[in-house]
Every structure is written in structure tokens, then in C-alpha cells.
Design an enzyme around this catalytic site. Structure first.
Site, PDB file in Angstrom:
ATOM      1  N   ARG A   1       0.830  -1.215   0.000  1.00  0.00           N
ATOM      2  CA  ARG A   1       0.000   0.000   0.000  1.00  0.00           C
ATOM      3  C   ARG A   1       0.859   1.257   0.000  1.00  0.00           C
ATOM      4  O   ARG A   1       0.489   2.279   0.560  1.00  0.00           O
ATOM      5  CB  ARG A   1      -0.962   0.008   1.186  1.00  0.00           C
ATOM      6  CG  ARG A   1      -1.882  -1.185   1.274  1.00  0.00           C
ATOM      7  CD  ARG A   1      -2.854  -1.263   0.092  1.00  0.00           C
ATOM      8  NE  ARG A   1      -3.681  -2.452   0.206  1.00  0.00           N
ATOM      9  CZ  ARG A   1      -3.340  -3.634  -0.295  1.00  0.00           C
ATOM     10  NH1 ARG A   1      -2.210  -3.791  -0.962  1.00  0.00           N
ATOM     11  NH2 ARG A   1      -4.123  -4.674  -0.140  1.00  0.00           N
TER      12      ARG A   1
ATOM     13  N   SER B   1     -11.740  -0.272   3.086  1.00  0.00           N
ATOM     14  CA  SER B   1     -10.847  -0.626   4.205  1.00  0.00           C
ATOM     15  C   SER B   1     -10.139   0.628   4.712  1.00  0.00           C
ATOM     16  O   SER B   1      -9.394   1.262   3.967  1.00  0.00           O
ATOM     17  CB  SER B   1      -9.813  -1.658   3.754  1.00  0.00           C
ATOM     18  OG  SER B   1     -10.452  -2.841   3.346  1.00  0.00           O
TER      19      SER B   1
ATOM     20  N   GLU C   1      -5.230   3.511   5.930  1.00  0.00           N
ATOM     21  CA  GLU C   1      -5.015   3.391   4.488  1.00  0.00           C
ATOM     22  C   GLU C   1      -5.598   4.625   3.788  1.00  0.00           C
ATOM     23  O   GLU C   1      -5.190   4.996   2.705  1.00  0.00           O
ATOM     24  CB  GLU C   1      -5.701   2.119   3.989  1.00  0.00           C
ATOM     25  CG  GLU C   1      -5.245   1.626   2.652  1.00  0.00           C
ATOM     26  CD  GLU C   1      -5.814   0.248   2.325  1.00  0.00           C
ATOM     27  OE1 GLU C   1      -6.386   0.093   1.250  1.00  0.00           O
ATOM     28  OE2 GLU C   1      -5.681  -0.667   3.160  1.00  0.00           O
TER      29      GLU C   1
END
Length: 338
Positions: free
Chosen positions: A164, A238, A334
Site C-alpha cells: 500500500r 478498508s 489506508e
């Protein structure tokens, strides 16, 4: 390329949070973007690039210029016996690009089906799901420098992809706008069913010899069963990354929590599902007025309508604190919090 002032961003972020931009403009080509960046009234303003708004949490108004990427287009630029190289505009919806690949029977991105956002935003955080990451099929991208207006090409190595992560979230954060991405997709398919949920779902679908289209259908089914539709309930998917921890730390936790799940990363590191950690701390399904944690997926923070971004931010950091206290693991968002 009309400039709009005091512009509401509520329809442009999937959390559905009310926030305003001092100035808003949309560009549909590299040339339009470069022209915008040369405007004297925009030159000194702080800039935010907006794609699908699916990875943002606004906690206040944005005192600068929001530039929405509207560059479209998908085209094959090269192919050989095994691969096809496809260029997609940064403003293309990510899932629309996946659907294009599936329709043409090109493999590699089927596990990334139904991830919200745009093609231009995808490389910034190296989107990933169900055992596949964007970097696996990424060839290169073009991006415009916000200060100079220069168009530059970045290959896979230059992007410094991680979990990520990319150079655009670290060293070059806020410096570039991704205008197009070239993907290398497969004509000969190698299916990735390493995540158990895909195998189970394919069995439920009574598919014995799956195609890339079957994999995509399974992934879409899993995501839709777990994740709320932002059109129904405000969310950004998420909210937290799955943490990677030392194997020794995991073994210590295993003594106390025998069922703690993990996925190997290396000989000395494992990934632990953040959703499991959050659920063990009692947050799953928690409702705090008009916001909270989704009942089916503890990774997803939701706005039931009218919540303020600062409330959601405080909820996120409350979750981070309790997981850290219980497990000695610090979660990291995130989602970009502004």
C-alpha cells in the site's frame, strides 16, 4: 476548465462528508492540466488531486484548489505472444478498466475487481486484494509535476512500490498528478486463488475450472457481501492497512490468542488481518450516533448520514489506541485524512 469557488465536495468523496474547496476545477487532458497549473491565481494555492474520492476523509474545508482528474481513454499500445500493454487515462474508473480487461480476455487484474477509485489513484497506494497487487501488472505511468508542469514517465522500479505504498505517498507526496498508466496484462492466464475465500466462493458457484471472469465474479461477490455500497452508506472501504509484524511477536500473541490469523510475508515477518484485531477489541458493529464501524467488516468505518469528518477521525484513532493496547500492534490508516 471553469474555476468554481466555495465548492461543495460532499458528492466527490465516498464518505459523503460535507467539506468545501476554496477553488475547484476539472481537467480532461494533460494540456488542460498544464494550463490550469500556469494560471496566476492557482500557482500559489495548495493543491489536492481528486480521483474517485474513495480514499479520502475530509475533517475540514480545503483551503486551496481541488483538481479533479477527468482524463479518459483505454487503448492497446503494444502486444506480443504472451502480453498486451494497455494505456488507461488517469480519470478512468478502476473497475471499468478491469471490466475492459475481462471483456478482452486479458488476465492479471481480475483479483482487483470492484476496488473503488480511479486508474490514476491506483498506483499511489499500490492497490491490492486477494493475493494480487497493482505492481504485479504495472509497466509505467506518466505524471505531471505540479510545480513545473513537466510530464514525466515512471517505470515500475522508479515508483518504489511497497505494501500500500509508492514513492508518491512518501518522497514525492503531493508533487505529481498521474495522467495515464500502462499495464502489462497476460494473454496466457495464471489464476491466483491463494486466498481461501476465493476457492470457497468458486465452490459455492459450482465452478470447477475457473476462468479470469469467474475469479472476478467471485471477488465481486465477496466484496459485496462484506463491504457496504458507498451510495447507500458513506465509507471509504478498508480504513486500515493490515499490519506486518515480526514472527516472534506473532508467536508471543499466539500463546494468548490461539486463533489469531496470519499470512506469511517473509521468513521473519507475518501479516495479521487488521479486521480481526479490531473485532477482538469489540469495535465491530459499534454505532456512535450517525457514524460507526460496519456490522459485517470491522475494517470499514461508516457515515450513516450527517457525520463530521473529525468524528470519524477520532473513531479511527480510538481503534488504533485500543488495538495497540491489547496487542502491541499499531494500525496505520489506508485512507488519507485531510
Amino acid at each position: 476548465m471553469k474555476l468554481q469557488s466555495d465548492f461543495s465536495l460532499k458528492p466527490y468523496n465516498t464518505f459523503g462528508i460535507e467539506a468545501k474547496a476554496k477553488i475547484f476545477a476539472r481537467f480532461e487532458s494533460v494540456q488542460e492540466l498544464q494550463t490550469l497549473l500556469q494560471m496566476p491565481e492557482l500557482r500559489e494555492e495548495e493543491k489536492l488531486i481528486l480521483g474517485g474520492g474513495s480514499n479520502l476523509l475530509f475533517t475540514k474545508d480545503f483551503d486551496g484548489v481541488v483538481l479533479q482528474n477527468g482524463i479518459k481513454g483505454i487503448e492497446v499500445i503494444h502486444e506480443d505472444e504472451e502480453h498486451v500493454f494497455i494505456k488507461a487515462g488517469g480519470g478512468e474508473v478502476w473497475h471499468d478498466f478491469v471490466l475492459y480487461a475481462l471483456q478482452q480476455n486479458y488476465g492479471g487484474v481480475e483479483n482487483l475487481s470492484l476496488i473503488p477509485g480511479t486508474v490514476g489513484a491506483a498506483p499511489l497506494q499500490n492497490i491490492g486484494a486477494y493475493g494480487v497487487e497493482l505492481k504485479d501488472n504495472f509497466h509505467e505511468l506518466e505524471a505531471v509535476h505540479l510545480e513545473t508542469g513537466e510530464l514525466r514517465t515512471f517505470d515500475n522500479a522508479s515508483c518504489k512500490f511497497g505494501y500500500r505504498e509508492s514513492i508518491f505517498k512518501n518522497k514525492m507526496k503531493g508533487q505529481y498528478v498521474v495522467t495515464s498508466v500502462v499495464f502489462r496484462l497476460d494473454k496466457k492466464h495464471t489464476l491466483n486463488t491463494s486466498y481461501g475465500a476465493i476457492t470457497t466462493t468458486l465452490e459455492e458457484m459450482q465452478v470447477q475450472q475457473p476462468s479470469i471472469q469467474d475469479i472476478s465474479a467471485a471477488v465481486c461477490h465477496i466484496r459485496q457481501s462484506k463491504l457496504p455500497d458507498p451510495k447507500q452508506i458513506g465509507n471509504a472501504g478498508s480504513f486500515f492497512k493490515n499490519p506486518e509484524i515480526p514472527l516472534e511477536h506473532y508467536k508471543q500473541l499466539q500463546k494468548q490468542y490461539a486463533t489469531i490469523p496470519s499470512y506469511p510475508v517473509s521468513d521473519s515477518t507475518v501479516k495479521v488481518p487488521a479486521g480481526w484485531l479490531i473485532e477482538q477489541c469489540g469495535w465491530k458493529g459499534k454505532v456512535l450516533g450517525n457514524y460507526g464501524v460496519h456490522k459485517n467488516q470491522a475494517l470499514v468505518l461508516v457515515n450513516y448520514g450527517g457525520a463530521k469528518g473529525e468524528q470519524v477521525r477520532q473513531l479511527a484513532y480510538g481503534i488504533i489506541a485500543s488495538v495497540n493496547q491489547k496487542f502491541g500492534i499499531r494500525l496505520h490508516p489506508e485512507v488519507n485524512i485531510l
